[in-house]
Structures are given as C-alpha cells and as structure tokens.
Scaffold this motif. Structure first.
Motif, short mmCIF file in Angstrom:
data_model
loop_
_atom_site.label_atom_id
_atom_site.label_comp_id
_atom_site.label_asym_id
_atom_site.label_seq_id
_atom_site.Cartn_x
_atom_site.Cartn_y
_atom_site.Cartn_z
N ASP A 1 5.19 -6.18 7.13
CA ASP A 1 5.39 -4.59 6.27
C ASP A 1 6.04 -3.50 6.74
N VAL B 1 -7.45 -5.52 2.81
CA VAL B 1 -5.91 -5.85 2.45
C VAL B 1 -5.07 -6.75 2.13
N MET C 1 0.43 -1.23 0.25
CA MET C 1 -0.16 0.00 0.13
C MET C 1 0.87 1.55 0.06
N ASP D 1 -0.19 -6.67 6.85
CA ASP D 1 0.23 -4.67 7.01
C ASP D 1 -0.28 -4.49 7.74
N ALA D 2 0.56 -3.14 8.08
CA ALA D 2 -0.21 -2.29 9.49
C ALA D 2 -1.10 -1.08 8.09
N ILE D 3 -2.34 0.02 8.89
CA ILE D 3 -2.18 0.76 8.69
C ILE D 3 -2.50 2.18 9.81
N VAL D 4 -1.98 3.23 8.77
CA VAL D 4 -2.20 4.19 10.15
C VAL D 4 -2.90 5.36 9.61
N GLU D 5 -3.91 5.69 10.81
CA GLU D 5 -4.25 6.81 10.23
C GLU D 5 -3.24 7.91 9.58
N SER E 1 -2.67 -3.20 12.71
CA SER E 1 -1.92 -4.04 11.99
C SER E 1 -2.27 -5.72 12.00
N LYS F 1 0.85 -12.42 18.58
CA LYS F 1 1.11 -11.18 18.51
C LYS F 1 0.89 -10.41 19.24
N VAL G 1 -2.59 8.83 7.32
CA VAL G 1 -1.32 8.12 5.86
C VAL G 1 -2.10 6.49 5.10
N HIS G 2 -2.69 5.51 5.61
CA HIS G 2 -3.84 4.57 5.28
C HIS G 2 -5.11 4.67 4.59
N GLY H 1 -0.78 8.78 19.55
CA GLY H 1 -0.71 9.29 18.24
C GLY H 1 -2.07 8.62 17.54
N PRO H 2 -1.17 9.23 16.48
CA PRO H 2 -2.64 8.52 15.50
C PRO H 2 -2.89 6.61 15.90
N ASP I 1 -3.94 1.53 -3.94
CA ASP I 1 -4.99 1.29 -3.77
C ASP I 1 -6.09 0.26 -4.16
N PRO J 1 3.98 8.40 17.03
CA PRO J 1 4.89 7.56 17.84
C PRO J 1 5.18 6.64 16.99
N VAL K 1 -3.57 3.06 15.49
CA VAL K 1 -2.19 1.82 13.54
C VAL K 1 -3.08 0.99 14.43
N SER L 1 -1.40 -2.66 -4.92
CA SER L 1 -1.37 -1.87 -4.10
C SER L 1 -0.93 -1.08 -3.89
N ASP L 2 0.68 -0.84 -4.95
CA ASP L 2 1.62 0.10 -4.60
C ASP L 2 0.79 0.51 -5.31
#
Lengths: 329, 329
Positions: free
Chosen positions: A125, B73, A1, B49-53, B136, A48, B55-56, B131-132, B271, A132, B134, B218-219
């Motif tokens: 990933d 995803v 992604m 895969d991880a998704i970040v507020e 995973s 995990k 960012v993703h 923080g935002p 995406d 942070p 995350v 995805s990329d």
C-alpha cells in the motif's frame, strides 16, 4: 482506499514499485493481493516491523538507506529463526519530505537490497501522511517443516553465542546525531551501521541446524538474551568482558574512563541486528568452522544456567543492568 | 527495535494483544515471527493496507471502530478475491491520544471482529509515533489452488454486478464531519458505515465460483471498475440510474436538484468495501439465488463491452466522470 493525492500514489506504484515486484506472486501489484502457491514440506515464516521517522530513523537519513533499514530489520528477524527470505509486502506512508526524488531513492535502495538478499516485493500500500513518515514491512521466508528456531529451547549447559559486533547501532545513532567525537572514518562506519545494518542471513542455516534457541539483537543484547532466558525457563550468564566490538566501538571504548559502564551501555543499546543463540557445547567446533567459512565473526559470550533472568559479569563481578524492553523497574 | 517507551509497548503486547493471538501460529506473540504450516492444495492470499489518522479515519473516531475498520478494509480485499481469511499481522504506531483506555478499546474492537470473521492475530509490531496514528495490517486467507479471482478475466458480454450499496462511505465521511443535514438516524447509519464497513465475506465463495473478474470497491466504484476494464483489456458500461443506495443515501439523493450529478459523486466516492464483479449472463439466476440465500443485496449495474475504459450512462446519456484513482486528467 482514497488518499490525499491518489495520482501521486498511482505513479509511485506504476513507475517505482512495479519494477520491484515478483513477476508471478506479486501479480504486477495490480490486483490488491499477492498469491503464494503452497510449498509442501516447508513452513512459512512471517514477521512485521514498522519504522517511524524521528523514532527508528532520523528525519535527515537518506531515503535509500531508510528503505534498506526497513527491509533489513525484518530480514534480521527471519535470519534469527533460521528462515530463508523470499518476499515482502510493504506499506509506505510518505511524509511531506518524500517527493518524487526521495521516492526514487527509496525504490533504488530496495532494488539494491532485493538483488543482495534475493527477495521480491509482492504487495502492499502507498499513501501520504501529514505527519512523520511511517514504513511497515511484512517479510516472508521458508523454513523446512518444523525447523523454525524458537526463543524457548535453551537448555542448562548450553553456550551462548552472538554473531558480528555489538554496540554499533547505538553508537551509530549517536554519531548520526553529532554526539560522538571520533575520527571521521570511525564516525562514518558507525553511521553506516546505524542506517544499513547487515542481517546475518548467511548464518541462518547454521542457526537452524545447531541452535537450541535464537533471537535477533534488536531491543538490546541483554534484553534479547532475557527473552530467550524467559521463554526457555532458564537463566543466562553473560560475560561483558568479551563483548565483540567493531574497531570504531573499540576506539570509543578506549576513551571511556569506566569500561564496565561503557560496555553495559552497549549491551543494552539495541539496533545491532545480529543473531544471539544458544547451542550445546559439543557443537562449538562446528559453529566456529561454519562461521569462518562464511567470514562471520562469532563470539561465545555466556552460558545457560539454572535459575532465571540474565546475570551479566565483568571481571568476575556482577554488573547491575537495566534489562531494556521487558522489565518495569 | 527500541521505541520511545518500550515498557508501554510491552504491556500492550502482554495484556491486550496476546489474548488475540492464534494459539499456535502466533507463538504467543513471543517470538518475533509467525509460523504457518503449509496447506497443500491451497494458495495463500495476502493483502496489506495502512490507515492514517486524519486521512483514512478521523482523529475523533473511537479506537474500537478504527481497529474494526483496519481489519475490515483488508478483509474486503480478500473477499473480492474469493479468499477465506484466517489471520493477520498488524503494526500499531500509536499517537499521543492513544493512552491505555484507547488501546483497550482498540483491542476490544479487534476481539469482537475476530469472533465475527473467524480470524486471529499472528504477529506484528507496536510502537509510538509523535505524529498521527498509523495502523498497518497484513491479512491472510486461503483459496483453493489456482482459484483466486483476478481483475483481469472479464469477457465481452459479461454482466457487471455489485454487492450491497454504494455511496455510504463517502456520505458517512461527510456526516462524521458534520457536513450533511439529514435526520439523526440517517446520519447515524452513514457514520456507522464509514467507521465500520461490512466486508462481503459471505459472498466470497460465490465470487470465486462464478465471477470472471472482481475487485473490492475502495477507490470508488467507477475507478475500481476501470481497474477491471483495464486489466481485462475490455470496456465497461455502467448504468448510474440503478446504483444501489441505502435508505440514508436515498434520502440524501432526494434532496439534490441534479440527480445525475449526485449519483456521479457517489459512484466516484470510495470507501464502500463492496465487491464489484463480472460474470457470464448464464449465471445471473444462480447469482441472484445465492445472494438471496445470504441476505446479500446484489445489483446488475452494467456490462462488459468492446473497447476500453468505463462509460457511465444515466437515462441513455453519457455522464462525464473523473475516474478517480488512476487517470491523470
């Protein structure tokens, strides 16, 4: 992604992570997935845990120790279930302080621990985060079919044992924050324990063969024993007076006015990454012998009883304990 | 491990996550680990895969859609390898906006998608972050032994196919940010695709049986095809003129002055969570029939050639493309 800066992540995979990958199962980290052949006769055990900067590690902890802590807190879960770890997937969400030298240190820390514990990276990933840093790891281990130790098998009359020492995680955090006054070598020892706990993997096989129930000490000894008690439908009595302490923790305790209160704090502290387990009294001798062979400190700290919950005693008196992670009072 | 507010995390596990757990392998989420029996004759395929507020996903995306995106995803990676998903581990690092109603929405989104895709939660971790948010996820699937489709098997002369449509992920992100002017129902369709992409799991078996190489998009289509070309030691020619578009993406394209430039943007966007794969020309008929049976749009977008890298053409001319995630120019 897509990430904020894909090229940096590509470099991270190519130059830092690929050398850590399992030659076959990790597919060179070039294929989005890991592929594990089946191992008949064995169950796969997975765990995990995620660690967050400012919550589970400190913003000025060196990144090589952060990587080791990430791996070790997960390996500790496997050890407490009697599993033999072999691999892991990892998601790195790098914060702004994670430039190239910090990422190199992170990978170097992993490389050291991979050699120490016999595990390989098999996938994951890597992305940037504006907040942070967050690192998440899924650790994998094998256990002979049906032999995974649960929390729920403790029997009335079993003894309760714990490996290593208790309280260094909490005191190490306080030492790293500059909140303790102790001799420099004591502070150093505590900080080292906080940053790089030592999962008791050598003892996993003994636990698998002799324990009726087990957990790793991560939420706090009292809370983790409470998990075992609840899952087993039994009570547990713990003797605070025999809590195994490191030399540094003992030095800290010696400066306290109220030893009972101080020991309660350590028993509630968490971040110890030892194994607490129950076993039938007939195995006590064998357990002591196996522990000695492995240079593992082993302490009998209590017994499984009728009833429910954890009763903590000190010199015969019942000690009121907030039982950490799972009660609501 | 101790978190800022362990009680809230305990409630989250007890009331929201436990109902999602696999009855056996997840051990009621009460045991720190998941335990999977071996399945002889099958390989286990894992992806993380991880998704970040920010960012993703966007800070105002509803949490039920965030949960679905997180799961999807990862399932998309499995689909592209020909794997049949069955379970996942998940680490939730909740930001401050994630109160109880948001966590309920998150769990409800997962419950819907578990039913839709036939997967169960088997383990993980839940903590707070200052923080935002995350999230995973480690997704698990089975593939008959040795049949996992890699990126590296494309042969000169193979055709290149892609499922579904391309560009909706990128346009959906722009629509969600209020950057597009289109009819409301078009915007809605694009935002839905961005928030809840549809992994092509129905098509995984076809890919496993007929594809020589595959990846999920995805990329960005061009970048993901470049991964296949590189891993296969071959070149790929893509025909931009036949890029499959949704009605909404077509409406957007119709308003562009420079169609070639517009299509290049979509081919680089990412995406999309479709499967791009290569197959021998003799399978073209079968592929079309299998796609029709599954109501899956399937488009032949190019061919595998001698040489290296991806050459993108439009009306015979070569289109200069920045190839996304893996080049450094």
């Amino acid at each position: 992604m897509p990430a904020l800066d894909v090229a940096g992540e590509f470099e991270t995979i190519e130059r830092l992570l690929r050398p850590l990958a399992h030659p076959e199962w990790g597919r060179g980290l070039a294929d989005d997935v890991a592929v594990l052949p089946s191992r008949p006769g064995y169950d796969l055990v997975l765990t995990k845990d995620a660690i967050v900067e400012g919550v589970h590690f400190l913003p000025d902890d060196p990144l090589d120790t952060v990587a080791k802590k990430l791996l070790r807190v997960n390996l500790s879960d496997l050890a407490a279930k009697g599993a033999e770890p072999f691999g892991y997937l990892m998601a790195c969400c790098w914060s702004e302080r994670c430039g190239w030298p910090e990422r190199e240190a992170f990978a170097a820390g992993l490389a050291e621990d991979q050699a120490r514990f016999g595990v390989f990276l098999i996938g994951g990933d890597t992305v940037k985060t504006p907040g942070p840093a967050v690192f998440s790891l899924t650790a994998l281990g094998w256990v002979p079919e049906g032999e995974t130790v649960s929390r729920g098998g403790a029997q009335v009359g079993d003894l309760v044992f714990v490996t290593g020492t208790i309280g260094d995680g909490l005191l190490g955090l306080r030492a790293a924050r500059g909140e303790l006054s102790l001799a420099p070598e004591r502070l150093e020892a505590l900080i080292t324990h906080y940053r790089t706990p030592a999962p008791q993997l050598d003892f996993a096989k003994v636990v698998r063969e002799l324990a009726t129930a087990a957990a790793d000490v991560s939420d706090g000894l009292a809370a983790d024993v409470a998990h075992i008690a609840k899952a087993s439908g039994a009570g547990v009595e713990l003797n605070l007076a025999v809590l195994p302490l490191s030399a540094a923790a003992q030095a800290w305790l010696d400066n306290r006015v109220d030893a009972q209160a101080a020991l309660s704090i350590l028993a509630a502290g968490g971040d110890d990454y030892q194994i607490v387990f129950t076993a039938h009294p007939r195995h006590e001798e064998t357990l002591r012998r196996e522990a000695e062979r492995r240079f593992t400190r082993l302490t009998k700290i209590g017994a499984v009883t009728d009833g429910a919950g954890v009763t903590v005693r000190y010199g015969g008196r019942v000690v009121p304990m907030k039982q950490g992670g799972w009660t609501h009072d």
